[in-house]
Design an enzyme around this catalytic site. Structure first.
Site, PDB file in Angstrom:
ATOM      1  N   SER A  41      38.258  72.795 -46.571  1.00 48.16           N
ATOM      2  CA  SER A  41      38.754  73.988 -47.253  1.00 48.16           C
ATOM      3  C   SER A  41      37.595  74.913 -47.593  1.00 48.16           C
ATOM      4  O   SER A  41      36.476  74.459 -47.847  1.00 48.16           O
ATOM      5  CB  SER A  41      39.480  73.599 -48.544  1.00 48.16           C
ATOM      6  OG  SER A  41      39.822  74.738 -49.303  1.00 48.16           O
ATOM      7  N   TYR A  66      39.535  69.016 -56.591  1.00 45.69           N
ATOM      8  CA  TYR A  66      39.869  69.282 -55.191  1.00 45.69           C
ATOM      9  C   TYR A  66      38.678  69.856 -54.437  1.00 45.69           C
ATOM     10  O   TYR A  66      38.339  69.403 -53.331  1.00 45.69           O
ATOM     11  CB  TYR A  66      41.051  70.247 -55.125  1.00 45.69           C
ATOM     12  CG  TYR A  66      41.415  70.699 -53.731  1.00 45.69           C
ATOM     13  CD1 TYR A  66      42.163  69.885 -52.891  1.00 45.69           C
ATOM     14  CD2 TYR A  66      41.033  71.953 -53.261  1.00 45.69           C
ATOM     15  CE1 TYR A  66      42.515  70.298 -51.615  1.00 45.69           C
ATOM     16  CE2 TYR A  66      41.376  72.377 -51.990  1.00 45.69           C
ATOM     17  CZ  TYR A  66      42.111  71.554 -51.173  1.00 45.69           C
ATOM     18  OH  TYR A  66      42.446  71.974 -49.912  1.00 45.69           O
TER      19      TYR A  66
END
Length: 268
Positions: free
Chosen positions: A144, A157
């Protein structure tokens, strides 16, 4: 005597029943690949399998497995070590939490690390042995843009995705001379339905920041063919990565819009 037709290529995709994983399955099936699809939801896997085999006629295997567990990882590791061989592994399964770290349960944080980090490590390791022995193959680890900075303060995350990107670059450098590629695919906000299912409020995210799953997959596969170690789909997120890497941290803290890890006072 005629030559036998070439054996079909085979890809194993985790988190294949939804979002980016499903988009990889659809694209690769259309391109002529046989597939091994992995997800927790056996019903969704069966429905996708029926659709893809009916449309494209290629072989699709399924493994219903929770990759945050040892048994789930072991089932997929076994398939990666077996024949017919897997030439492309797409590690897509992952989660985020809609809870700040100081209020999160340790069990949930551990599940995030097991799925986002440990499963990626285990399955990459299981895939690379046979690939190195054959002298070809590829791994795409879906990471990501969040891994390049701290765009969601209080969330673990981004830390897990920073690991995925660094891991992929490091391992990729070691196996590239052996004919095997490892690439981190680092999309930004992508319309997968995940945020809605997880109850994460993304209403402050402008519409222009969202990517489609098919464009993420298309650019990722194109960058893999080019031999890139890290793929960041879309020019807007390439600019965002530059900002996350080089802008002053104080400025980034002031403009962060992702609130999933923020902590309010008790009762707020």
């Amino acid at each position: 005597m005629t030559d036998a037709p070439p054996a079909p290529r085979r890809a194993l995709i985790t988190g294949a029943s939804l979002g980016i994983g499903e988009a990889f399955a659809r694209r690769l099936a259309a391109d002529g690949w046989d597939l091994v699809l992995v997800a927790r939801d056996a019903g969704r896997l069966d429905a996708l399998t029926a659709e893809l085999t009916g449309r494209h006629g290629h072989r699709v295997e399924t493994i219903a497995a929770d990759l945050s567990t040892d048994d789930g990882c072991a089932a997929v590791e076994g398939r990666l070590a077996a024949d017919p061989p897997v030439e492309l592994l797409v590690n897509n399964a992952g989660i985020s939490l809609n809870t700040p770290f100081v209020r999160s349960a340790v069990a949930e944080e551990t599940r995030l690390v097991r799925l986002n980090v440990l499963a990626v490590l285990r399955l990459t390791h299981a895939a690379l042995g046979p690939m190195v022995e054959r002298g070809h193959g590829a791994v795409i680890n879906v990471s990501s843009v969040a891994g390049f900075g701290v765009p969601m303060p209080g969330s673990t995350y981004s830390a897990s995705k920073a690991w995925v990107t660094n891991f992929s670059e490091s391992i990729g450098q070691s196996v590239a001379p052996l004919g095997v590629r490892v690439m981190a695919l680092c999309p930004g906000y992508t319309r997968t339905g995940y945020h809605e299912r997880a109850g994460i409020d993304m209403s402050r995210t402008p519409a222009w920041m969202w990517l489609r799953t098919d464009e993420v997959v298309d650019e990722g596969l194109r960058d893999l063919r080019k031999g890139k170690a890290v793929s960041v789909p879309s020019w807007k997120y390439k600019l965002a990565v530059a900002g996350l890497r080089y802008a002053p941290r104080r400025l980034l803290r002031g403009v962060s819009r992702d609130t999933r890890g923020r902590v309010g006072r008790a009762g707020d």
